[in-house]
Design a protein around this motif. Structure first.
Motif, PDB file in Angstrom:
ATOM      1  N   GLU A 221      80.754  79.072  46.666  1.00  0.00           N
ATOM      2  CA  GLU A 221      79.452  79.081  47.335  1.00  0.00           C
ATOM      3  C   GLU A 221      78.281  79.121  46.361  1.00  0.00           C
ATOM      4  O   GLU A 221      77.265  78.449  46.583  1.00  0.00           O
ATOM      5  N   HIS A 222      78.403  79.878  45.284  1.00  0.00           N
ATOM      6  CA  HIS A 222      77.256  80.119  44.410  1.00  0.00           C
ATOM      7  C   HIS A 222      77.207  79.201  43.189  1.00  0.00           C
ATOM      8  O   HIS A 222      76.171  79.141  42.526  1.00  0.00           O
ATOM      9  N   VAL A 223      78.299  78.512  42.904  1.00  0.00           N
ATOM     10  CA  VAL A 223      78.298  77.620  41.738  1.00  0.00           C
ATOM     11  C   VAL A 223      78.731  76.204  42.133  1.00  0.00           C
ATOM     12  O   VAL A 223      77.949  75.247  42.018  1.00  0.00           O
ATOM     13  N   ALA A 224      79.958  76.047  42.589  1.00  0.00           N
ATOM     14  CA  ALA A 224      80.516  74.706  42.797  1.00  0.00           C
ATOM     15  C   ALA A 224      79.735  73.911  43.838  1.00  0.00           C
ATOM     16  O   ALA A 224      79.421  72.727  43.617  1.00  0.00           O
ATOM     17  N   GLU A 225      79.418  74.518  44.964  1.00  0.00           N
ATOM     18  CA  GLU A 225      78.692  73.789  46.009  1.00  0.00           C
ATOM     19  C   GLU A 225      77.315  73.324  45.537  1.00  0.00           C
ATOM     20  O   GLU A 225      76.830  72.267  45.961  1.00  0.00           O
TER      21      GLU A 225
ATOM     22  N   ILE B 128      79.322  68.612  31.870  1.00  0.00           N
ATOM     23  CA  ILE B 128      80.739  68.698  32.245  1.00  0.00           C
ATOM     24  C   ILE B 128      81.444  69.787  31.451  1.00  0.00           C
ATOM     25  O   ILE B 128      82.205  70.593  32.019  1.00  0.00           O
ATOM     26  N   GLU B 129      81.217  69.816  30.149  1.00  0.00           N
ATOM     27  CA  GLU B 129      81.878  70.817  29.313  1.00  0.00           C
ATOM     28  C   GLU B 129      81.476  72.239  29.722  1.00  0.00           C
ATOM     29  O   GLU B 129      82.319  73.136  29.777  1.00  0.00           O
ATOM     30  N   ARG B 130      80.197  72.438  30.001  1.00  0.00           N
ATOM     31  CA  ARG B 130      79.747  73.785  30.371  1.00  0.00           C
ATOM     32  C   ARG B 130      80.270  74.205  31.740  1.00  0.00           C
ATOM     33  O   ARG B 130      80.573  75.380  31.963  1.00  0.00           O
ATOM     34  N   PHE B 131      80.376  73.263  32.657  1.00  0.00           N
ATOM     35  CA  PHE B 131      80.973  73.592  33.952  1.00  0.00           C
ATOM     36  C   PHE B 131      82.438  73.977  33.775  1.00  0.00           C
ATOM     37  O   PHE B 131      82.920  74.924  34.403  1.00  0.00           O
TER      38      PHE B 131
ATOM     39  N   SER C 241      74.990  79.719  37.562  1.00  0.00           N
ATOM     40  CA  SER C 241      74.504  78.507  38.211  1.00  0.00           C
ATOM     41  C   SER C 241      73.171  78.055  37.612  1.00  0.00           C
ATOM     42  O   SER C 241      72.957  76.856  37.369  1.00  0.00           O
ATOM     43  N   LYS C 242      72.285  79.002  37.346  1.00  0.00           N
ATOM     44  CA  LYS C 242      70.988  78.653  36.754  1.00  0.00           C
ATOM     45  C   LYS C 242      71.161  78.094  35.339  1.00  0.00           C
ATOM     46  O   LYS C 242      70.449  77.165  34.941  1.00  0.00           O
ATOM     47  N   GLU C 243      72.080  78.640  34.582  1.00  0.00           N
ATOM     48  CA  GLU C 243      72.323  78.124  33.233  1.00  0.00           C
ATOM     49  C   GLU C 243      72.867  76.698  33.281  1.00  0.00           C
ATOM     50  O   GLU C 243      72.511  75.848  32.452  1.00  0.00           O
ATOM     51  N   LEU C 244      73.729  76.410  34.269  1.00  0.00           N
ATOM     52  CA  LEU C 244      74.252  75.049  34.405  1.00  0.00           C
ATOM     53  C   LEU C 244      73.153  74.069  34.796  1.00  0.00           C
ATOM     54  O   LEU C 244      73.137  72.922  34.325  1.00  0.00           O
ATOM     55  N   GLN C 245      72.243  74.503  35.646  1.00  0.00           N
ATOM     56  CA  GLN C 245      71.149  73.627  36.055  1.00  0.00           C
ATOM     57  C   GLN C 245      70.281  73.213  34.868  1.00  0.00           C
ATOM     58  O   GLN C 245      69.709  72.123  34.854  1.00  0.00           O
ATOM     59  N   ALA C 246      70.190  74.075  33.885  1.00  0.00           N
ATOM     60  CA  ALA C 246      69.370  73.779  32.706  1.00  0.00           C
ATOM     61  C   ALA C 246      70.122  72.996  31.642  1.00  0.00           C
ATOM     62  O   ALA C 246      69.552  72.665  30.593  1.00  0.00           O
ATOM     63  N   SER C 247      71.387  72.657  31.886  1.00  0.00           N
ATOM     64  CA  SER C 247      72.192  71.957  30.881  1.00  0.00           C
ATOM     65  C   SER C 247      71.864  70.463  30.865  1.00  0.00           C
ATOM     66  O   SER C 247      71.710  69.854  31.924  1.00  0.00           O
ATOM     67  N   PRO C 248      71.794  69.856  29.690  1.00  0.00           N
ATOM     68  CA  PRO C 248      71.599  68.398  29.616  1.00  0.00           C
ATOM     69  C   PRO C 248      72.849  67.671  30.093  1.00  0.00           C
ATOM     70  O   PRO C 248      73.958  68.225  30.059  1.00  0.00           O
ATOM     71  N   PRO C 249      72.702  66.414  30.548  1.00  0.00           N
ATOM     72  CA  PRO C 249      73.851  65.680  31.109  1.00  0.00           C
ATOM     73  C   PRO C 249      75.042  65.581  30.168  1.00  0.00           C
ATOM     74  O   PRO C 249      76.198  65.634  30.614  1.00  0.00           O
TER      75      PRO C 249
END
Length: 347
Positions: free
Chosen positions: A232-236, A185-188, A173-181
Motif C-alpha cells: 500500500e505505501h510503496v509498491a502501489e 529500478i536498482e533502488r526499488f 517511498s519519498k526517497e524513491l520518488q526523488a530517484s533519477p530514472p
C-alpha cells in the motif's frame, strides 16, 4: 533493576497460566488458583487487610500433598497442623504471590521502558543491509514482547508496530520518488529486498503477539499485514512508474542485471499477483505458467523470437561457443524453435 526483577519472576509458563479464552490474562483467576478454591475473598483484599479476626468459615489446611506442596496458605491453620516450618512456607507463598501481582507492567511502564527497546530494535532491522551485524539482543526483545502480551498490552503494541513500520515505508517511498530514472529500478530492488529481509526477523520476534492477539482476535497474520503495508505505501505508489522502466530494460538485454529483474518481478507477483496483467510477457520470463501453453501453429514465431535474442546477445559480446561441428544457422533454426517450444509447455 526493574527489568532484572521482571526477568527473575517471568517463568516459562507464567503467560499461559494467566491467559483465559478472552484476554489470556485473568489475574483474579490466577490468584484464586494459587490460594485454593475455598478462598472466598479476593486475593488483593486479603493481602492488604491481613487476618482481621476469627475466620467465618473453615480455613484451608496446610497439610502437604504427596508431592510436598502445601494445600493452603493460611498461617493460622499452618501453626496448628504443620508447626513453624509450615508457617514459614505459607508466609513465603503469600509474599511471593503479593510480589508477583504488584509487579504489573502499567501502560506508563510499557511506554517508557518496554516499547522504546522494541522501537530501537525495529529501527535497526528495517535499515540493515544484507550481511550486516545488528548489535541487539534477540532474547531480550523476545522477552519484552512476551511480557507485554501476558499483561494485556498486545493491542497497544500492535498499533505501535504498525505505525512505526508505516512511517518507515512512507520515508522509503519519498526517497524513491526523488530517484533519477537510471537508478530507480536498482533502488526499488534494494528497498524491496531490505524490507522482506527485515520481516524474517521482525515476525518471529512478535510471535506471541501474533498468536495470542492478531490470529485470535483479528483473525489475521502478522506477516500478511506487514507485506500489505509495503504494497500500500510503496509498491502501489510506484508501480506505474516502475513498469515502463522494467519493460524498457527488458527490450535492452543486460541494461540491468538479470538477478535484479528477477527479484523485482517475483516480488511484485508476491505483493499482488494481478499485476501480471500489466506485462504478461515480462512476468512469464520469471513466473511459470503465466502464459497459455504453446500451440504448434506458433512455433515459427517462437523460433524467430529466439533468433532475435541470440543475435542481440552476440552483439553485446556473448559468443555461441564452439560451432565447429555445426552448420551455419543450424542452432538458430533448430535449437531455437525446440527450446522455445519447450519453455512454452509444448508437447
Amino acid at each position: 533493576m526493574e527489568e532484572e526483577s521482571m526477568e527473575e519472576e517471568g517463568g516459562g509458563g507464567g503467560c499461559e497460566a494467566m491467559m483465559d479464552d478472552q484476554n489470556h490474562n485473568n489475574w483474579g483467576a490466577y490468584g484464586r488458583h494459587l490460594l485454593g478454591p475455598a478462598t472466598a475473598a479476593p486475593l488483593g483484599d486479603r493481602l492488604l487487610r491481613g487476618p482481621a479476626g476469627p475466620p467465618a468459615g473453615p480455613l484451608l489446611s496446610a497439610e502437604p500433598e504427596a508431592n510436598g506442596v502445601l494445600r493452603g496458605c493460611d498461617p493460622a491453620s499452618a501453626a496448628g497442623k504443620g508447626g513453624p516450618g509450615a508457617i514459614a512456607a505459607a508466609i513465603n507463598i503469600n509474599a511471593s504471590t503479593s510480589k508477583f501481582l504488584m509487579n504489573v507492567i502499567t501502560i506508563e511502564d510499557y511506554k517508557s521502558t518496554y516499547w522504546p527497546k522494541l522501537d530501537s530494535a525495529i529501527d535497526q532491522l528495517l535499515t540493515q543491509s544484507p550481511g550486516d551485524y545488528i548489535p541487539i539482543s534477540y532474547e531480550q526483545i523476545y522477552s519484552c514482547v512476551y511480557k507485554c502480551v501476558c499483561q494485556q498490552h498486545s493491542e497497544q503494541m500492535y498499533s505501535d508496530l504498525i505505525k512505526k513500520i508505516t512511517n518507515h515505508l512512507e520515508r522509503v517511498s519519498k526517497e524513491l520518488q526523488a530517484s533519477p530514472p537510471d537508478l530507480y529500478i536498482e533502488r526499488f530492488n534494494v528497498a524491496l529486498g531490505q524490507y522482506m529481509g527485515a520481516l524474517q526477523s521482525i515476525v518471529p520476534l512478535f510471535i506471541y503477539m501474533n498468536k495470542f492477539y492478531i490470529e485470535t482476535k483479528l483473525n489475521r497474520d502478522l506477516k500478511d499485514d506487514l507485506i500489505k503495508l509495503f504494497t500500500e505505501h510503496v509498491a502501489e505508489k510506484h508501480i506505474y512508474n516502475l513498469m515502463p522502466l522494467l519493460l524498457e530494460a527488458q527490450s535492452t538485454p543486460f541494461q540491468i542485471t538479470p538477478s535484479t529483474m528477477a527479484n523485482i518481478v517475483k516480488g511484485l507477483y508476491t505483493l499482488r499477483p494481478e499485476w501480471v496483467q500489466m506485462a504478461p510477457a515480462l512476468f512469464s520470463k520469471f513466473i511459470p505458467n503465466i502464459l497459455p501453453p504453446a500451440v504448434e501453429s506458433e512455433l515459427q514465431e517462437y523460433a524467430a523470437q529466439d533468433q532475435k535474442l541470440q543475435r542481440e546477445l552476440m552483439q553485446n559480446g556473448f559468443t555461441r561457443g564452439d560451432q565447429s561441428r555445426k552448420r551455419a544457422g543450424e542452432e538458430l533454426s533448430y535449437n531455437g524453435s525446440s527450446a522455445c517450444a519447450s519453455s512454452r509447455g509444448y508437447r
